[in-house]
Design a protein around this motif. Structure first.
Motif, short mmCIF file in Angstrom:
data_model
loop_
_atom_site.label_atom_id
_atom_site.label_comp_id
_atom_site.label_asym_id
_atom_site.label_seq_id
_atom_site.Cartn_x
_atom_site.Cartn_y
_atom_site.Cartn_z
N ALA A 153 90.28 34.42 8.63
CA ALA A 153 88.90 34.90 8.46
C ALA A 153 87.91 33.88 9.03
O ALA A 153 86.97 34.25 9.75
CB ALA A 153 88.62 35.16 6.99
N GLU A 154 88.14 32.60 8.73
CA GLU A 154 87.24 31.56 9.25
C GLU A 154 87.27 31.51 10.77
O GLU A 154 86.23 31.39 11.42
CB GLU A 154 87.63 30.19 8.66
N ALA A 155 88.47 31.63 11.33
CA ALA A 155 88.59 31.56 12.80
C ALA A 155 87.86 32.72 13.46
O ALA A 155 87.14 32.54 14.45
CB ALA A 155 90.07 31.56 13.20
N LEU A 156 88.05 33.93 12.90
CA LEU A 156 87.38 35.10 13.48
C LEU A 156 85.87 35.01 13.31
O LEU A 156 85.10 35.31 14.23
CB LEU A 156 87.92 36.39 12.85
N ALA A 157 85.42 34.56 12.12
CA ALA A 157 83.98 34.44 11.87
C ALA A 157 83.36 33.43 12.83
O ALA A 157 82.27 33.65 13.38
CB ALA A 157 83.73 34.03 10.42
N GLU A 158 84.07 32.34 13.09
CA GLU A 158 83.56 31.32 13.99
C GLU A 158 83.46 31.86 15.41
O GLU A 158 82.47 31.64 16.11
CB GLU A 158 84.47 30.10 13.93
N ALA A 159 84.50 32.60 15.83
CA ALA A 159 84.49 33.19 17.17
C ALA A 159 83.31 34.15 17.31
O ALA A 159 82.56 34.11 18.30
CB ALA A 159 85.80 33.90 17.44
N LEU A 160 83.12 35.01 16.31
CA LEU A 160 82.03 36.00 16.36
C LEU A 160 80.67 35.29 16.37
O LEU A 160 79.74 35.70 17.09
CB LEU A 160 82.12 36.95 15.17
N ALA A 161 80.54 34.21 15.58
CA ALA A 161 79.26 33.51 15.48
C ALA A 161 78.87 32.89 16.82
O ALA A 161 77.68 32.67 17.07
CB ALA A 161 79.35 32.44 14.39
N GLY A 162 79.86 32.62 17.66
CA GLY A 162 79.56 32.01 18.96
C GLY A 162 79.25 33.02 20.04
O GLY A 162 79.08 32.66 21.21
N GLU A 163 79.20 34.30 19.67
CA GLU A 163 78.96 35.35 20.67
C GLU A 163 77.54 35.91 20.56
O GLU A 163 76.92 35.83 19.50
CB GLU A 163 79.98 36.49 20.47
N PRO A 164 77.03 36.47 21.65
CA PRO A 164 75.68 37.04 21.61
C PRO A 164 75.66 38.41 20.92
O PRO A 164 75.72 39.44 21.57
CB PRO A 164 75.31 37.18 23.09
N LEU A 165 75.61 38.41 19.60
CA LEU A 165 75.65 39.67 18.84
C LEU A 165 74.26 40.23 18.61
O LEU A 165 73.28 39.48 18.59
CB LEU A 165 76.32 39.44 17.48
N ASP A 166 74.16 41.52 18.35
CA ASP A 166 72.90 42.14 17.92
C ASP A 166 72.57 41.64 16.51
O ASP A 166 73.39 41.03 15.84
CB ASP A 166 73.02 43.67 17.90
N GLU A 167 71.36 42.02 16.06
CA GLU A 167 70.84 41.48 14.80
C GLU A 167 71.71 41.83 13.58
O GLU A 167 72.02 40.96 12.76
CB GLU A 167 69.43 42.04 14.60
N ILE A 168 72.11 43.09 13.46
CA ILE A 168 72.87 43.49 12.26
C ILE A 168 74.26 42.83 12.24
O ILE A 168 74.63 42.22 11.24
CB ILE A 168 72.93 45.03 12.13
N PRO A 169 75.03 42.91 13.35
CA PRO A 169 76.32 42.21 13.34
C PRO A 169 76.17 40.72 13.06
O PRO A 169 76.98 40.13 12.33
CB PRO A 169 76.87 42.44 14.75
#
Ligand SMILES: [Zn+2]
Length: 221
Positions: A153-169
């Protein structure tokens, strides 16, 4: 006056009920996109179970013809969601299989069986491991958190946090990271992940997303 065509189970020919029409949700979905009420508590009606052969599917009359050969060979599963998942797997429907296993986890939640729910969520997270879609990755993050797979979970959350996501994601990832850090495996609503001052407009956005999910779950928009 012509009679309506007879609806029968593709597997065994017994009379088949029409597809269940879930009521539209009026409250926010969970972070894994389980719909809000009143749709939420109709979960046990989402699959139709054939009284004669036990096959489980949203619509027994609309299964592909291949189901006739495959269904009788599948291992016995007491959960209709897992019977449907096995059928989807044999028919090559990977996405239907993952959704059915997640629905089995929701049923385990409702039955208070935390161990079974966690094991089912781990299966779903494995099935979704290679999905590139942001929505699926966010749902996978919730499955990992709720099954206590903290490292993944931490690894996936970290990967997602480093991406240019929209506001809600982005808000969902921030919320999930805090819940993961707190080792919290509880159910949370998407609306809880959104910042309070902008709460109302965001909930509207989430509502606008629902028809897509409901279409996937129930074959309609
Ligand atoms: Zn049947």
């Amino acid at each position: 006056m012509s009679k309506p065509p007879r609806r029968v189970c593709v597997v065994c020919g017994a009379p088949a009920q029409p597809r269940f029409r879930a009521p539209q949700p009026e409250t926010a979905p969970d972070l894994d996109m389980r719909p809000g009420e009143p749709a939420r508590s109709t979960l046990d009606q989402w699959l139709r179970v054939c009284r004669r052969c036990g096959t489980a599917a949203p619509d027994l009359a609309e299964l592909p013809a291949a189901a006739r050969e495959i269904a009788p060979t599948l291992p016995a599963e007491s959960s209709p969601f897992l019977r449907h998942a096995a059928l989807c797997d044999s028919l090559g429907d990977a996405s239907g299989r993952a959704e059915a296993i997640l629905q089995a986890a929701w049923a385990a939640d409702d039955a208070g069986d935390e161990q079974a729910a966690a094991a089912l969520r781990r299966q779903v997270a494995d099935l979704w491991a290679d999905s590139p879609a942001t929505e699926t990755r966010l749902r996978r993050l919730d499955a990992l958190r709720r099954s206590g797979e903290w490292q993944k979970a931490e690894a996936l959350a970290e990967a997602l946090a480093g991406e240019p996501l929209d506001e809600i994601p982005r808000a969902v990832v921030t919320f999930q990271r805090a819940r993961i850090a707190a080792r919290d495996t509880a159910r949370h609503l998407i609306s809880s992940a959104l910042p309070p001052p902008a709460h109302a407009p965001h909930v509207t956005h989430v509502q606008a997303r629902r028809p897509g999910l409901m279409a996937r779950l129930f074959g309609r928009g």
